[in-house]
Design a protein around this motif. Structure first.
Motif, PDB file in Angstrom:
ATOM      1  N   SER A  78       0.815  -1.217   0.000  1.00 11.70           N
ATOM      2  CA  SER A  78       0.000   0.000   0.000  1.00 11.70           C
ATOM      3  C   SER A  78       0.848   1.267   0.000  1.00 11.70           C
ATOM      4  O   SER A  78       0.453   2.277  -0.589  1.00 11.70           O
ATOM      5  N   ASP A  79       2.030   1.234   0.638  1.00  9.85           N
ATOM      6  CA  ASP A  79       2.829   2.460   0.700  1.00  9.85           C
ATOM      7  C   ASP A  79       3.506   2.790  -0.621  1.00  9.85           C
ATOM      8  O   ASP A  79       4.089   3.862  -0.765  1.00  9.85           O
ATOM      9  N   SER A  80       3.436   1.894  -1.603  1.00 10.69           N
ATOM     10  CA  SER A  80       4.016   2.194  -2.911  1.00 10.69           C
ATOM     11  C   SER A  80       2.980   2.725  -3.888  1.00 10.69           C
ATOM     12  O   SER A  80       3.310   3.022  -5.043  1.00 10.69           O
ATOM     13  N   THR A  81       1.708   2.832  -3.461  1.00  8.30           N
ATOM     14  CA  THR A  81       0.656   3.336  -4.351  1.00  8.30           C
ATOM     15  C   THR A  81      -0.195   4.413  -3.696  1.00  8.30           C
ATOM     16  O   THR A  81      -1.274   4.730  -4.196  1.00  8.30           O
ATOM     17  N   ASP A  82       0.288   4.980  -2.587  1.00 10.19           N
ATOM     18  CA  ASP A  82      -0.561   5.922  -1.857  1.00 10.19           C
ATOM     19  C   ASP A  82      -0.432   7.365  -2.331  1.00 10.19           C
ATOM     20  O   ASP A  82      -1.146   8.243  -1.849  1.00 10.19           O
ATOM     21  N   ARG A  87       2.713   6.096  -7.801  1.00 11.11           N
ATOM     22  CA  ARG A  87       1.986   5.289  -8.774  1.00 11.11           C
ATOM     23  C   ARG A  87       2.598   5.443 -10.170  1.00 11.11           C
ATOM     24  O   ARG A  87       2.740   4.467 -10.899  1.00 11.11           O
ATOM     25  N   LEU A  88       2.983   6.673 -10.512  1.00  9.16           N
ATOM     26  CA  LEU A  88       3.641   6.890 -11.799  1.00  9.16           C
ATOM     27  C   LEU A  88       5.011   6.219 -11.833  1.00  9.16           C
ATOM     28  O   LEU A  88       5.446   5.718 -12.880  1.00  9.16           O
ATOM     29  N   ASN A 131      -3.704  17.221  -5.840  1.00  7.51           N
ATOM     30  CA  ASN A 131      -4.026  18.426  -6.617  1.00  7.51           C
ATOM     31  C   ASN A 131      -3.573  18.281  -8.060  1.00  7.51           C
ATOM     32  O   ASN A 131      -3.426  19.271  -8.778  1.00  7.51           O
ATOM     33  N   ILE A 132      -3.353  17.039  -8.483  1.00 11.51           N
ATOM     34  CA  ILE A 132      -2.935  16.779  -9.867  1.00 11.51           C
ATOM     35  C   ILE A 132      -4.177  16.744 -10.749  1.00 11.51           C
ATOM     36  O   ILE A 132      -5.062  15.911 -10.556  1.00 11.51           O
ATOM     37  N   PRO A 133      -4.279  17.635 -11.719  1.00  9.70           N
ATOM     38  CA  PRO A 133      -5.463  17.616 -12.602  1.00  9.70           C
ATOM     39  C   PRO A 133      -5.423  16.408 -13.545  1.00  9.70           C
ATOM     40  O   PRO A 133      -4.364  16.015 -14.041  1.00  9.70           O
ATOM     41  N   ASN A 134      -6.580  15.837 -13.765  1.00  4.69           N
ATOM     42  CA  ASN A 134      -6.726  14.738 -14.724  1.00  4.69           C
ATOM     43  C   ASN A 134      -5.776  13.570 -14.427  1.00  4.69           C
ATOM     44  O   ASN A 134      -5.228  12.941 -15.334  1.00  4.69           O
ATOM     45  N   TRP A 135      -5.580  13.270 -13.170  1.00  3.74           N
ATOM     46  CA  TRP A 135      -4.652  12.199 -12.825  1.00  3.74           C
ATOM     47  C   TRP A 135      -5.164  10.839 -13.314  1.00  3.74           C
ATOM     48  O   TRP A 135      -4.380   9.966 -13.702  1.00  3.74           O
ATOM     49  N   ARG A 136      -6.483  10.662 -13.320  1.00  2.55           N
ATOM     50  CA  ARG A 136      -7.026   9.386 -13.809  1.00  2.55           C
ATOM     51  C   ARG A 136      -6.731   9.201 -15.299  1.00  2.55           C
ATOM     52  O   ARG A 136      -6.370   8.104 -15.737  1.00  2.55           O
ATOM     53  N   ASP A 137      -6.900  10.258 -16.083  1.00  5.79           N
ATOM     54  CA  ASP A 137      -6.601  10.165 -17.512  1.00  5.79           C
ATOM     55  C   ASP A 137      -5.137   9.855 -17.736  1.00  5.79           C
ATOM     56  O   ASP A 137      -4.779   9.088 -18.640  1.00  5.79           O
ATOM     57  N   ASN A 138      -4.292  10.471 -16.919  1.00  3.63           N
ATOM     58  CA  ASN A 138      -2.855  10.230 -17.038  1.00  3.63           C
ATOM     59  C   ASN A 138      -2.542   8.762 -16.764  1.00  3.63           C
ATOM     60  O   ASN A 138      -1.805   8.118 -17.532  1.00  3.63           O
ATOM     61  N   GLU A 139      -3.105   8.228 -15.693  1.00  8.68           N
ATOM     62  CA  GLU A 139      -2.862   6.827 -15.372  1.00  8.68           C
ATOM     63  C   GLU A 139      -3.421   5.907 -16.446  1.00  8.68           C
ATOM     64  O   GLU A 139      -2.799   4.907 -16.802  1.00  8.68           O
ATOM     65  N   ARG A 141      -3.732   6.429 -19.614  1.00  7.42           N
ATOM     66  CA  ARG A 141      -2.844   6.423 -20.787  1.00  7.42           C
ATOM     67  C   ARG A 141      -1.612   5.563 -20.520  1.00  7.42           C
ATOM     68  O   ARG A 141      -1.153   4.834 -21.404  1.00  7.42           O
ATOM     69  N   ARG A 142      -1.080   5.636 -19.292  1.00  4.22           N
ATOM     70  CA  ARG A 142       0.096   4.838 -18.976  1.00  4.22           C
ATOM     71  C   ARG A 142      -0.234   3.340 -18.942  1.00  4.22           C
ATOM     72  O   ARG A 142       0.565   2.508 -19.382  1.00  4.22           O
TER      73      ARG A 142
END
Length: 550
Positions: A78-82, A87-88, A131-139, A141-142
């Motif tokens: 869990s501490d590697s995806t929090d 996550r990136l 506060n990252i905008p559009n973080w879901r879209d970024n993920e 795409r990755r």
């Protein structure tokens, strides 16, 4: 999801240190000296984080780890995806992993047999905290880029679980799934459970020949349902298994396949209504359908197993039901949502269901409508000679109790060769004042009673119903089933009076009678162990333990 207690993967900056430590590795290092094939077998079942950790031990471990045939990108601590950055970083390390799978010619990549990717959306507070905008879209795409990289490795089996649907997803445009996966000639299996993801039929239509053997789609959206079905019918000439579970925008399904052996459709959610279903497959052996009431047209002369959960207000319709002359097992649950519909459709449904199950050997009925329809008094129906095992499960209501016992008795009369009976019910045989005693069952002259061998009764009966008609039926079986070998009664420990009532008549039978605690273990497992004679394994789970046997 179960989280493994492992450290996060090593960062790419540690690569220089790996080479420096190679010289310091003990010459007796057994792991580094193992053949590639052995190392691959050790590493392939491990999650991605463990593979990266092993790769940080030496250059040799890193090279062999980068060429494993199976990659499980899942089970992260869990501490590697929090956080978004972590996550990136994980996704970036996956890109680096694929870049190292380069062959000596510099063009092709090392073949990857299986890629299993599980990428869950973070906790609910993550979106509020970041506060990252559009973080879901970024993920997204990755993740799609990682799927493309895996496909470039001449992938054979792809399994993806992506995200969990939430109200936030409804406000976003769905992510387009990489069409290169469907156009990949090496892929044999695709298993997708990708929330908020769309598959565009026009993008995969360019693939005229697919080598897919297994295709499972869950919780995805298909842009053009008709186009998708045409692609499956025309391009997937080797497809043996097709699963469509809560796939949106599939309104008309028409599949014609020369190779399909197993088909599963689950569209109960209601947000994706099905208008028509047509399946034509000569080799089709297993069909599992759960959907709202729509016309069903199935052409499958070699069908062996049918499970149908049908709900709706329209009349059920299966065309060519007499074609199922090789059907061996049928599980049926038919629920009409329209009041009074049974008077309008009883004759049709009775004829339809009787025709479908005419050849079955194992019959499971999971609702009172199906039980009533198959045993409707006044309808002439031929006996079901092939049925040797009957399983019934239903929950009756007060207004239904008065008719249920005669209904079940009528059904029993159609089963002259029954030798295994399993009943999983709540108040199936009504309440004590109904008076359907053992003498009632004697008057029915049931043909199967003389050859009945196994009976299982699972009860949800409150303390006030201990003298119910079910006890009378059990007494009738114990007194008149001369060849009965075993009876298992599964109930709550509080049903002491019920247990005593059934035990009081066990002396009249040579059968073994056991009382099992409800919910302690899967009934089929208990019954298998009991049938195999594993008495000691069962004694700690029995309400009334079995005596020791030599």
């Amino acid at each position: 999801m179960k989280r493994s207690q492992i450290a996060p993967p090593a960062s790419a900056s540690a690569s220089d240190e790996v080479e420096d430590t190679d010289a310091k590795i003990n010459k007796d290092d057994r792991f580094s000296g193992l053949p590639d094939e052995v190392v691959h077998r050790i590493l392939s079942p491990l999650p991605y984080s463990d593979v990266i950790r092993v790769g940080s031990l030496s250059k040799r471990c890193r090279q062999v780890g980068s060429s494993i045939p199976t990659l499980n990108f899942s089970q992260f601590p869990s501490d590697s995806t929090d956080t978004f950055d972590k996550r990136l970083e994980l996704l970036a390390s996956l890109d680096n992993f694929f870049s190292r799978r380069q062959l000596a010619n510099g063009k092709d990549k090392i073949r990857l047999q299986t890629f299993d990717l599980e990428w869950e959306f973070p906790h609910h507070g993550f979106e509020r905290d970041t506060n990252i905008p559009n973080w879901r879209d970024n993920e997204a795409r990755r993740v799609c880029a990682s799927i493309r990289n895996a496909v470039d490795c001449r992938l054979e089996n792809l399994s993806v679980f992506y995200g969990i649907w939430s109200s936030a997803n409804a406000k976003r445009e769905p992510v387009e799934f990489p069409c290169c996966a469907f156009n990949c000639g090496s892929l044999k299996s695709i298993d997708l459970e990708m929330f908020d993801t769309i598959i565009k039929a026009r993008s995969i239509a360019t693939c005229t020949v697919s080598n897919l053997v297994c295709l499972r789609l869950k919780e995805v959206t298909v842009e053009d349902g008709d186009g998708f079905c045409k692609w499956v019918s025309s391009a997937c000439r080797f497809l043996k298994e097709l699963v469509l579970k809560d796939v949106a925008r599939l309104q008309n399904i028409t599949i014609e396949s020369p190779s399909l052996k197993s088909f599963r459709l689950h569209l109960i959610s209601g947000w994706s209504p099905l208008h028509h279903l047509h399946i034509s497959a000569e080799k089709l052996e297993r069909v599992n359908i759960a959907c709202n009431g729509r016309p069903l047209e199935i052409s499958a002369p070699n069908l062996r197993y049918l499970r149908m959960q049908w709900r709706g207000t329209k009349m059920m319709n299966i065309r060519n039901p007499g074609e199922f002359n090789r059907l061996e097992k049928a599980e049926l649950e038919v629920v009409h949502n329209q009041p009074g519909v049974e008077m309008e459709t009883a004759s049709h449904d009775q004829f339809l269901l009787s025709s479908v199950v005419q050849s079955v050997k194992v019959l499971a009925l999971h609702d009172r409508w199906t039980i009533t329809t198959l045993s409707k008094e006044g309808c002439t129906a031929p006996p079901l000679h092939n049925v040797w095992c009957l399983r019934m499960s239903t929950w009756s209501f007060d207004e239904f109790d008065n008719n249920l016992v005669p209904t079940v008795a009528s059904l029993f009369k159609r089963l002259p060769n029954l030798n295994t009976l399993e009943i999983y019910v709540s108040h199936l045989f009504g309440i004590p004042e109904h008076g359907f005693d053992s003498a009632y069952w004697q008057l029915q002259n049931l043909d199967f009673i003389s050859q009945l061998k196994h009976v299982t009764l699972e009860l949800e009966v409150s303390e006030g119903f201990n003298d119910s008609n079910l006890i009378e039926f059990a007494r009738y079986v114990l007194e008149h089933a001369q060849n009965l070998k075993k009876m298992a009664v599964i109930c709550e420990p509080s049903q002491s009076r019920l247990i005593s009532s059934i035990r009081s008549v066990t002396s009249t039978s040579n059968a073994s009678v056991v009382f099992l605690e409800k919910g302690s273990i899967c009934t089929s497992v208990i019954w298998h162990a009991y049938s195999a004679g594993s008495v000691q394994e069962l004694n700690n789970r029995l309400i009334d333990p079995l005596p020791d046997v030599a």
